[in-house]
Design an enzyme around this catalytic site. Structure first.
Site, mmCIF file in Angstrom:
data_model
loop_
_atom_site.group_PDB
_atom_site.id
_atom_site.type_symbol
_atom_site.label_atom_id
_atom_site.label_comp_id
_atom_site.label_asym_id
_atom_site.label_seq_id
_atom_site.Cartn_x
_atom_site.Cartn_y
_atom_site.Cartn_z
ATOM 1 N N ASN A 42 4.892 -32.706 49.023
ATOM 2 C CA ASN A 42 3.479 -33.927 49.230
ATOM 3 C C ASN A 42 2.933 -32.871 49.300
ATOM 4 O OD1 ASN A 42 5.442 -32.633 52.065
ATOM 5 N ND2 ASN A 42 5.266 -34.124 52.966
ATOM 6 N N GLU A 44 -0.753 -33.715 51.970
ATOM 7 C CA GLU A 44 -1.395 -35.340 52.670
ATOM 8 C C GLU A 44 -2.987 -34.601 52.282
ATOM 9 O OE1 GLU A 44 0.659 -34.940 56.409
ATOM 10 O OE2 GLU A 44 2.428 -35.398 55.446
ATOM 11 N N CYS A 53 3.023 -38.246 47.183
ATOM 12 C CA CYS A 53 4.651 -37.611 47.768
ATOM 13 C C CYS A 53 4.945 -36.136 46.574
ATOM 14 C CB CYS A 53 5.656 -38.318 47.753
ATOM 15 S SG CYS A 53 5.228 -39.589 48.979
ATOM 16 N N GLU A 55 7.608 -36.509 44.930
ATOM 17 C CA GLU A 55 8.046 -37.248 43.586
ATOM 18 C C GLU A 55 6.543 -37.108 42.753
ATOM 19 O OE1 GLU A 55 8.445 -37.959 46.255
ATOM 20 O OE2 GLU A 55 10.668 -39.122 46.708
ATOM 21 N N CYS A 87 10.029 -43.147 48.482
ATOM 22 C CA CYS A 87 9.341 -44.548 49.129
ATOM 23 C C CYS A 87 8.981 -45.380 47.813
ATOM 24 C CB CYS A 87 7.973 -44.121 49.395
ATOM 25 S SG CYS A 87 7.263 -43.529 48.747
ATOM 26 N N CYS A 90 6.587 -44.493 44.905
ATOM 27 C CA CYS A 90 7.530 -43.419 44.305
ATOM 28 C C CYS A 90 8.223 -43.729 43.396
ATOM 29 C CB CYS A 90 7.816 -42.277 44.690
ATOM 30 S SG CYS A 90 6.786 -41.411 45.658
HETATM 31 N N1 THU Z 1 7.303 -38.307 50.873
HETATM 32 C C1 THU Z 1 7.502 -37.761 50.128
HETATM 33 O O1 THU Z 1 6.921 -36.397 49.319
HETATM 34 N N2 THU Z 1 8.406 -38.042 49.507
HETATM 35 C C2 THU Z 1 9.532 -39.454 50.231
HETATM 36 O O2 THU Z 1 9.653 -39.866 49.514
HETATM 37 C C3 THU Z 1 8.671 -39.976 51.734
HETATM 38 C C4 THU Z 1 7.736 -39.723 52.133
HETATM 39 C C5 THU Z 1 6.011 -37.676 52.198
HETATM 40 C C6 THU Z 1 5.008 -38.503 52.471
HETATM 41 C C7 THU Z 1 4.346 -37.794 53.666
HETATM 42 O O3 THU Z 1 3.450 -36.287 53.993
HETATM 43 C C8 THU Z 1 5.297 -37.353 54.701
HETATM 44 O O4 THU Z 1 6.471 -37.781 53.660
HETATM 45 C C9 THU Z 1 5.797 -38.091 55.631
HETATM 46 O O5 THU Z 1 5.809 -39.448 55.029
#
Ligand code: THU
Length: 134
Positions: A42, A44, A53, A55, A87, A90
């Site tokens: 991920n 940010e 994310c 994925e 999520c 994704c």
């Molecule tokens: N996140 C992911 O990378 N994948 C997921 O399936 C759930 C959420 C990340 C987004 C953000 O950077 C952090 O997790 C908190 O939500």
């Protein structure tokens, strides 16, 4: 699909996570039909909605390398005490490339690795049919 091996790769990918805001590292390992594995973490942003994310990072890496056929994906969320599933955004993006039978697995620091499928996580995927029309 060797989920344990892919989980190891997803966990390793989580160590590259750029998550200074949530401090929640996520890694993903995407297995291609070619046998290659692409990973993602991920990424940010201070404009929170722009976060990508793990994925979707993995999908972007694989598709950018020319891959189109995928077997399944494994996600690691080592900062959670329970397995965190992909999520909604994704699930939509994964459904573009993974069929309903494709394995989607996710695990955290505890609770074991949950084994699911694309069809379980994203049912009634009628819009998928758009690909075949035009
Ligand atoms: N996140 C992911 O990378 N994948 C997921 O399936 C759930 C959420 C990340 C987004 C953000 O950077 C952090 O997790 C908190 O939500």
């Amino acid at each position: 699909m060797d989920i344990d091996r892919l989980y190891g790769l997803a966990l390793e990918a989580a160590s590259s996570s750029y998550s200074p805001y949530s401090k929640f590292r996520v890694g993903a390992a995407l297995l291609c039909a070619s046998g290659k594995v692409y990973t993602g973490a991920n990424v940010e942003n201070r404009s929170f909605g722009l976060t990508v994310c793990a994925e979707r990072s993995a999908i972007s890496a694989a598709v950018s390398a020319g891959e189109r056929d995928f077997e399944g994906i494994v996600v690691a969320t080592p900062d959670a005490s329970y397995p965190v599933s992909p999520c909604g955004a994704c699930r939509q993006v994964l459904s573009e490339f993974l069929g309903p039978e494709a394995p989607v697995a996710f695990g955290a620091s505890r609770g074991g690795v949950v084994r699911s499928t694309m069809g379980e996580l994203f049912p009634h995927d009628a819009l998928h049919d758009l690909k075949g029309s035009s």
